[in-house]
Each structure stands twice: as structure tokens, then as C-alpha cells.
Design an enzyme around this catalytic site. Structure first.
Site, short mmCIF file in Angstrom:
data_model
loop_
_atom_site.label_atom_id
_atom_site.label_comp_id
_atom_site.label_asym_id
_atom_site.label_seq_id
_atom_site.Cartn_x
_atom_site.Cartn_y
_atom_site.Cartn_z
N ASP A 125 1.92 -2.62 4.30
CA ASP A 125 3.20 -2.41 3.63
C ASP A 125 4.30 -2.97 4.52
O ASP A 125 4.23 -2.86 5.75
CB ASP A 125 3.45 -0.94 3.34
CG ASP A 125 4.54 -0.76 2.29
OD1 ASP A 125 4.18 -0.61 1.10
OD2 ASP A 125 5.74 -0.81 2.62
N CYS B 82 3.71 -0.39 -12.31
CA CYS B 82 3.99 0.84 -13.05
C CYS B 82 5.18 0.57 -13.96
O CYS B 82 6.21 1.22 -13.88
CB CYS B 82 4.28 1.99 -12.09
SG CYS B 82 4.32 3.58 -12.96
N ASP C 243 4.43 -7.96 5.89
CA ASP C 243 5.02 -8.49 4.67
C ASP C 243 3.92 -9.16 3.85
O ASP C 243 3.32 -10.14 4.29
CB ASP C 243 6.12 -9.48 5.01
CG ASP C 243 6.90 -9.95 3.79
OD1 ASP C 243 6.40 -9.78 2.66
OD2 ASP C 243 8.00 -10.48 3.97
N ALA D 88 0.79 -1.23 0.00
CA ALA D 88 0.00 0.00 0.00
C ALA D 88 0.82 1.28 0.00
O ALA D 88 0.31 2.34 -0.38
CB ALA D 88 -0.95 0.01 1.20
N GLY D 89 2.09 1.23 0.46
CA GLY D 89 2.85 2.46 0.55
C GLY D 89 3.22 3.02 -0.82
O GLY D 89 3.42 2.24 -1.76
N PRO D 90 3.28 4.34 -0.94
CA PRO D 90 3.08 5.37 0.09
C PRO D 90 1.63 5.78 0.32
O PRO D 90 1.38 6.70 1.09
CB PRO D 90 3.91 6.53 -0.42
CG PRO D 90 3.84 6.40 -1.90
CD PRO D 90 3.80 4.93 -2.20
N GLY E 191 -1.11 6.16 -2.35
CA GLY E 191 -1.93 6.73 -3.41
C GLY E 191 -3.14 5.88 -3.73
O GLY E 191 -4.29 6.33 -3.61
#
Length: 468
Positions: free
Chosen positions: A309, A402, A332, A285-287, A289
Site C-alpha cells: 500500500d 467498490c 506505490d 492492500a490497505g486497510p 480486508g
């Protein structure tokens, strides 16, 4: 900004030349130089460090815009500029002191890719060289940059990236991408569009905002100066200005988020499942968005999101992006602290090379080599396998990266699914177009791929998988 063959097009996107701003221009260039050096020596991220430097040094308005242009443009164009500098220097570039080399790159960017007059670009770069490397090195910088200024960008590209060079080398130098990235992106997008994709990687990205549903509205963002976006019903584009100046952004009710990032989160929330729809999870999940948008969507569906995260500091960033209804844990994703089949919808935004976000993180292209793809592969496969175990039969997993690199996208999904017979590939493009009928060009299914040159977004990959 990056090198480009159409100089008129380049110039139309750039801040103007030297002007009286009431603030010494050397502070603008020194700020750009300091950020570039931090990127080189401390693995800093320009998009995180530059805003802080601008604030600390009181640079605003056109000064801040010029410092931003010089920083990002130099980082993007490094490959092209090094090829030019190698022909203009009587020393091998590897023998030039690193700080001086960064000054030369910065000067070359000013000369070849901005509307700053060449004599002014050379003079300011020489003064910067004198301050960081001494008088002797300033003379060397002056000699080199005067040679650079002897030709414009188009003329230099004819020399350093000639038409008769092999395609990979020519594209690599002309568009300032390492050869391995050119090859990987060409494999993903095809030979007909590779030039457009590389050029789009070097274009200044739009600042896209998300109004987290139930917490902010598009009307609120538009009243603050934002304009409608293309695809996401929660997105708006900020043509200029500081996003942090918008109250909804400062309060965490809205945020800066690429439109493709919004769309893949919306697709997970929209994907058809069988049975209950109450428990959602984001395993990386980090950071925060996608987690911020997913949490808001979950609330609207009367569901709850668990955001995890592995890094505690990243989990803390997630906590700031979500409301009190959302659970946030430092855990984890490959060693889940929850029982199998606990969730109805699961997001896996897997760690990747980030080749899809080179517009926003130009330094990333110089930091990783092809070995990074192989190093990340086992983690990506493990995370996807864990996500499939974490979702119940009838539930849906979104695998997102990404990166358009085939080895990080469809190859990972295909490898994991080859070992199991209880997973159905959903038609991701169909789900996306049900959210935005105007969206085209993301693929024929079952996987979806966004592209900078087609959609004006990051190159985000999406697979939607349903347990059977």
C-alpha cells in the site's frame, strides 16, 4: 435509518422510543450530534469514530443502538430532511448556522423515521439546540421542528418528491442521494431497479464476518452467535452484538468483511491460470480486508502473498491482518518495486468513489461530486496497467472496485485492454458461481457486479484478466 415510503417497514427496523435506561438520553443524542459534526467539519468517518465515542462515553446495549440509529439515519437521510426543513424554516438553510442545522436534521430524523413520539423528538432536539447554540436558536428549532412534526414521512414525500417531478429529482429527494449519483447508478443498474438500489443503500447493512481459513472456523463464529451467510464458505452474519467481543475477531483470526469483498478475493484464488501458482500480490492492500483473506488462502495453496500500500499507516493496518508468512511493504502500486512478471495472481482493489458502500459509509454520498470520477480514472488505469505488467504470462489479475459506476468499472478495463493484445477476459460470473452455485444476478460476463438490493452486499465490481 433512511427515509422510506413504507412507514410500517421503516418502523419495524428501528429501535424503540424513549425508555428508562439508567443513562441520560441527552448523552445518546449528544453523541450522535458530535459524530455528525465531526463528519461535517473534520471529514471523519462515522463507522470509525462512532464506536470510539460509544466506548469512551460508556454507551452500551439499547443506548448504543439508539445512538447508532440516530447517527447513521441522520447522515443517510440528509437530502430528504433538508428538503423538508427548507419548507419549514423562514431562513434559507444556507443561512442557518451549521451546528444548528445538524440539530434540525437530527430532530427531523427522530420525528419522521423513528418510533420516538413526535413531542419527545421535538423536545429532546430543542434541548440539544439550546446546549449547542443557545436559547434564541432553541426557539427557532422548536418552531421549525413543530412544523416538521405536522406531517408524517409519506405526507412530506408527496410534497418534496411529488409524482409529477422529473424522475431524477424525485428519486434524489425521496431516497436522499445527490442527483449525479442517481444518474450514475441508473446507468449501471437500469431504470427498472434504480429505486430498489437506492432504497437498499439506505438500509442498515448486516455485520458480516469472515473466518480466515486456517486461522479460524465458521463453527467458532457460530458458537459466538453468528449465523450462516449466503455465498462465501468463510462468511457468517452477526445478528447483534459487538464483533470485537468475539475472540477470533479480537485475535485477528477473523474479521468484519462484506460478503462481496470475500467473494472477489476467493474468485482471484479460484480463477484458472497456466503454470506455477506460488506468488501472489495485492497492490492496494490497505486497510487489509482482502489481503487478510488472500494471505490465508495463499497459505492453503502453498503460495506467498506480497501486500503493498502506498500509505505507510495503511500498510501497518495490513500487517495486523496477515500472518508472518505474508510480506507487507509500503510501496506505490503504480511504481512497482518488483520486477515485471513477478507474480502469478495479482489483486488490484483500486481507489474509487465508494458508491458501492453507501450503506456502510452514508456520509460518502455528500463528500464527492462527479468530478471525483474523472480525478480517479487515471490512477485506476495506471494501477491496472501496472498489475498486468506485474503478472507473468498465464497469470491472472483481478480488477476490483467498490463502485458500480460504469466509468470506474468496465470502462477502465476496456480502455486499458484496448491498448494490448496479450490479455484474455475470463468469465468472472462463472468463476463466482463455481464457488457458490446459489449466486445469481451478478451479470452475464465477462465482468461481474454485486448489488445491495440483489445480494445484500456492497456493490462490488470484478474483472478477471489472464495474461496470454
Amino acid at each position: 435509518m433512511p427515509p422510506a415510503r413504507n412507514r410500517r417497514h421503516v418502523q419495524n427496523r428501528r429501535p424503540g422510543g424513549p425508555r428508562k435506561t439508567g443513562r441520560p438520553q441527552d448523552l445518546v443524542r449528544r453523541t450522535a450530534f458530535d459524530v455528525i459534526r465531526a463528519v461535517e467539519t473534520r471529514d471523519a468517518y462515522a463507522n470509525l469514530l462512532l464506536p470510539k465515542r460509544l466506548h469512551d462515553r460508556g454507551l452500551t446495549g439499547r443506548d448504543a443502538a439508539l445512538a447508532t440509529e440516530l447517527t447513521y439515519g441522520t447522515l443517510r437521510g440528509r437530502g430528504t430532511y433538508d428538503a423538508v426543513l427548507a419548507l419549514c424554516s423562514d431562513r434559507e438553510l444556507r443561512r442557518v448556522d451549521a451546528p444548528l442545522l445538524d440539530v434540525l436534521r437530527l430532530g427531523t430524523h427522530q420525528i419522521l423515521a423513528t418510533r420516538i413520539p413526535p413531542h419527545a423528538a421535538v423536545g429532546t432536539a430543542v434541548e440539544l439546540a439550546r446546549s449547542v447554540a443557545g436559547p434564541g436558536q432553541a426557539k427557532f428549532a422548536n418552531a421549525v421542528l413543530r412544523k416538521v412534526a405536522g406531517r408524517d414521512m409519506d405526507a412530506w414525500l408527496e410534497i418534496v418528491a411529488p409524482p409529477d417531478a422529473d424522475a431524477t429529482t424525485r428519486l434524489s429527494v425521496a431516497h436522499s442521494h445527490p442527483k449525479w449519483i442517481v444518474s450514475a447508478l441508473r446507468d449501471a443498474v437500469g431504470p427498472d431497479e434504480i429505486g430498489e438500489l437506492l432504497a437498499a443503500d439506505n438500509a442498515r447493512p448486516r455485520v458480516t464476518l469472515v473466518a480466515r481459513p486456517g486461522r479460524a472456523t465458521l463453527q467458532e463464529l457460530r458458537e459466538a452467535g453468528a449465523e450462516p451467510a449466503l455465498y462465501s464458505p468463510y462468511a457468517a452474519v452477526l445478528p447483534e452484538g459487538d464483533p470485537a467481543a468475539i475472540a477470533a475477531v479480537r485475535d485477528g483470526r477473523a474479521a468484519v468483511q462484506d460478503e462481496a469483498s470475500q467473494m472477489v478475493a476467493l474468485a482471484l484464488a479460484k480463477a484458472p491460470l497456466d503454470g506455477r501458482d506460488a506468488r501472489w500480490a495485492d497492490l492496494c492492500a490497505g486497510p487489509g480486508g482482502k489481503a487478510g483473506l488472500l494471505a490465508a488462502l495463499a497459505n492453503q495453496h502453498d503460495a506467498r502473498l506480497l501486500a503493498a500500500d502506498v500509505q505507510p499507516h495503511r500498510a501497518a493496518l495490513v500487517q495486523r491482518a496477515v500472518d508472518a508468512r505474508t510480506g507487507v511493504v509500503a510501496a506505490d502500486g503504480t511504481l512497482p518495486a518488483w520486477r515485471p512478471g513477478a507474480f502469478d495472481r495479482v489483486m488490484v482493489d483500486a481507489p474509487c468513489t465508494g458508491l458501492g458502500a453507501l450503506r456502510r459509509r452514508p456520509e460518502a454520498r455528500w463528500r464527492r461530486g462527479p468530478e471525483a470520477v474523472a480525478e480517479l480514472g487515471p490512477l485506476q488505469r495506471k494501477l491496472l496497467a501496472t498489475a498486468l505488467e506485474s503478472v507473468r504470462p498465464g497469470g491472472v489479475v483481478a480488477y476490483v472496485t467498490c463502485s458500480p459506476h460504469l466509468a470506474e468499472t468496465r470502462v477502465v478495463v476496456d480502455d486499458v485492454l484496448r491498448k494490448r493484445d496479450d490479455v484474455e477476459r475470463l468469465d468472472a460470473p462463472a468463476v463466482l458461481t463455481s464457488l457458490s452455485p446459489d449466486l445469481t444476478g451478478v451479470g452475464d460476463g465477462p465482468y461481474a457486479q454485486f448489488w445491495p438490493h440483489r445480494h445484500g452486499t456492497d456493490a462490488m465490481f470484478l474483472a478477471l484478466l489472464r495474461r496470454t
